[in-house]
Design an enzyme around this catalytic site. Structure first.
Site, short mmCIF file in Angstrom:
data_model
loop_
_atom_site.label_atom_id
_atom_site.label_comp_id
_atom_site.label_asym_id
_atom_site.label_seq_id
_atom_site.Cartn_x
_atom_site.Cartn_y
_atom_site.Cartn_z
N TRP A 1 0.89 -1.03 -0.19
CA TRP A 1 0.07 -0.06 -0.15
C TRP A 1 0.80 1.54 0.04
O TRP A 1 0.24 2.40 0.01
CB TRP A 1 -1.06 0.17 1.31
N LYS B 1 -2.61 -8.10 -7.90
CA LYS B 1 -3.66 -7.79 -6.52
C LYS B 1 -2.99 -6.61 -5.77
O LYS B 1 -1.91 -6.94 -5.16
CB LYS B 1 -3.61 -9.14 -5.69
N GLU C 1 10.46 -8.68 -3.39
CA GLU C 1 10.91 -7.38 -3.01
C GLU C 1 10.44 -7.08 -1.58
O GLU C 1 9.10 -6.91 -1.48
CB GLU C 1 10.41 -6.49 -4.00
N CYS D 1 10.30 1.41 1.85
CA CYS D 1 11.27 0.50 1.94
C CYS D 1 12.58 0.91 1.88
O CYS D 1 13.50 0.20 2.36
CB CYS D 1 10.91 -0.69 1.23
N GLU E 1 11.45 -3.13 11.15
CA GLU E 1 11.00 -2.22 10.19
C GLU E 1 9.86 -1.46 10.99
O GLU E 1 8.82 -2.21 10.94
CB GLU E 1 10.58 -2.92 8.94
#
Ligand code: NAD
Length: 511
Positions: free
Chosen positions: A167, A191, A266, A300, A399
């Site tokens: 997202w 998707k 990824e 990221c 993260e």
């Protein structure tokens, strides 16, 4: 005239097709048949934007069937024909740039200046890049490697690709997944994240209006456990490409492996930002704040761990906190806003949880709270700097995916590089120094798919993007992405017409 977006910005684009459903199968919008619905929420206000029917497994089956039916025709198109469609696609996206930017800001809370200057132009550039790259797919030169035979290599598409996207950059992730796949002659079912489907759908509609044949690009908008798992384990899907968290990537890899699919992952990141003691301190401070806060830190490759060599450490902490305090948090659609909300209230609370726990073992230098007042209803969080967290603490290792930077000191160069490599991730990193030997060493020894020197964040269509270690494998963007989305076939011709060939002796004996 550039579109300034002042008129009714908090609306879906006019003339949209969202009312016809959030699936896009065989060139047509459709409603999901799972029986469940999902609401896209504006994270700046908490207001509902669109309620739609989620995809179920039957919708995934229909999308995969459409992609399968479209494959022979699309794979059989010439590179020039595929390139022409992609060039038109880039032009259609450019015409729709204003709508795309507003829709992306609406569903993600990104400041309009970010979607206008980064997400949308980056996507158009990527489309134009793959329009050109489609004509440069190459195998090796043909030659007579074995005397009486001619060998050559055909580079062929794989078939139906099943992609799953996150997202944080819905439009760019749709582009990164779809473009190399279709430029190489594959068809695809994507998707998107079920919380942010709007711009992936708009991207697919734009592809159709540019002349991409029906079924080449399909979108199924459903949850990970239902639509996602069905897609990545579907027997008619030949390859899975996934962008998202490392935990979900592991599950996707398991499912894809069980059905012997090619896998491209990824995954997450925890990028180090290493400041050596000869660095330009002002440049490093500016780079750290921008690199940590881009997209509210939901990136990221964002700078998340600043390691600063001892002589610069105190000044770096002080100046970084001061610069963070000048960042204007506010409504994504207001012209003066630097930082919008996070993608959802649930995600904001998750980020706040990391910071609250860090108070037990570290110092929150600035930020560490949601703003109140007019912003209280949104999923906002203040830019946050944490100092003094131990290297093995959660704030340094996990993260967080929010506007949070941790800063730690180091002494010798060896230590700086060792600490930079000391998480499971390896997506991106940066080194800040004016010494060419130090810079060169850092780029060699930091284990990451991208190492910047004296900058942090820029990406370009011509260069590969992808991780080392727990950040995954395979490359997005650039001609290197074709390695993921094509397979090589060795073709060998006999040139002699001899009936009993020399090598037959190994079978018939040496009579
Ligand atoms: P996520 O892993 O929770 O979800 C990603 C996608 O996977 C979503 O579409 C989700 O619905 C789907 N999904 C969830 N469970 C699934 C399952 N069991 N099977 C199949 N699909 C499933 O990630 P997120 O929270 O949406 O995105 C943030 C993450 O993405 C971060 O970890 C970030 O680092 C990563 N990311 C990586 C890159 C990169 O290029 N390496 C780029 C962007 C984001």
């Amino acid at each position: 005239m550039p579109d300034r977006g002042h008129a009714t910005p908090r609306r879906l684009p006019s003339g949209d097709r969202f009312a016809e459903g959030a699936q896009y199968i065989a060139g047509r919008p459709a409603r999901g048949t799972s029986g469940a619905t999902r609401t896209v929420v504006d994270p700046a206000t908490g207001a509902a934007v669109l309620t739609y029917e989620l995809a179920g497994t039957a919708d995934v089956d229909a999308a995969v069937a459409a992609a399968r039916a479209a494959f022979p025709g699309w794979a059989g198109a010439t590179p020039g024909e595929r390139s022409d469609v992609l060039h038109r696609f880039a032009a259609v996206l450019a015409e729709q740039a204003g709508d795309l930017a507003r829709a992306e800001s609406l569903q993600c809370g990104k400041p309009l200046k970010l979607t206008r200057e980064f997400d949308v132009p980056g996507t158009i550039d990527n489309t134009a890049y793959f329009a050109g790259a489609a004509r440069r797919l190459q195998g090796q030169a043909a030659a007579e490697y074995e005397g009486g035979h001619t060998s050559y290599v055909r580079r062929e598409p794989i078939g139906v690709v099943g992609s799953v996207a996150p997202w944080n950059y819905p439009l760019q992730m749709a582009a990164w997944k779809i473009l190399p796949a279709v430029a190489a002659g594959n068809t695809i079912v994507l998707k998107p994240a079920e919380t942010t489907p709007l711009t992936s759908l708009m991207f697919a509609w734009a592809a159709t209006s540019a002349g991409l044949p029906d079924g080449v690009v399909n979108i199924v908008t459903g949850t990970g456990p239902v639509a996602g798992e069905h897609l990545v384990s579907h027997p008619d899907v030949a390859m899975t490409s996934f962008t998202g968290s490392t935990a979900v990537g592991r599950r996707v890899a398991e499912l894809a492996t069980a059905t012997v699919k090619r896998v491209h992952l990824e995954l997450g990141g925890k990028a180090p930002f290493v400041v050596f003691d000869d660095a330009d301190l002002d440049a490093a401070v500016n780079g750290a704040v921008a690199g940590a806060l881009i997209n509210s830190g939901q990136d990221c490759t964002a700078a998340t761990r600043a390691y600063v060599q001892r002589p610069l450490y105190e000044a770096f902490v002080e100046r970084t906190a001061a610069l963070m305090d000048t960042v204007r948090v506010g409504d994504p659609f207001a012209p003066g806003t630097d930082l919008g909300p996070l993608v959802s209230h649930a995600h904001r609370d998750r980020v706040a949880g990391f910071v609250d726990r860090a108070r037990g073992y570290a110092r929150v230098v600035t930020g560490g709270a949601a703003p109140g007042g007019a912003l209280a209803a949104g999923a906002y969080y203040r830019p946050t700097l944490i100092a003094g967290a131990p290297q093995d603490s959660e704030a340094v290792q996990a993260e967080i995916f929010g506007p949070v930077l941790v800063v730690l000191p180091f002494d010798g160069d060896d230590e700086g590089i060792r600490l930079a490599n000391d998480t499971p991730y390896g997506l991106a990193a940066s080194a800040w120094t004016r010494d060419v030997f130090r810079a060169n060493r850092a780029t060699r020894e930091i284990a990451a798919g991208c190492v910047w020197v004296n900058d942090h964040i820029p990406i370009i269509s011509e260069m590969p993007h992808g991780g080392y270690r727990a950040s995954g494998f395979g490359k997005d963007m650039s001609a290197y992405s074709f390695e993921e989305y094509t397979q090589l076939k060795h073709v060998m011709f006999d040139n002699t017409a001899v009936v009993r060939k020399d090598w037959h002796r190994t079978v018939f004996g040496d009579r």
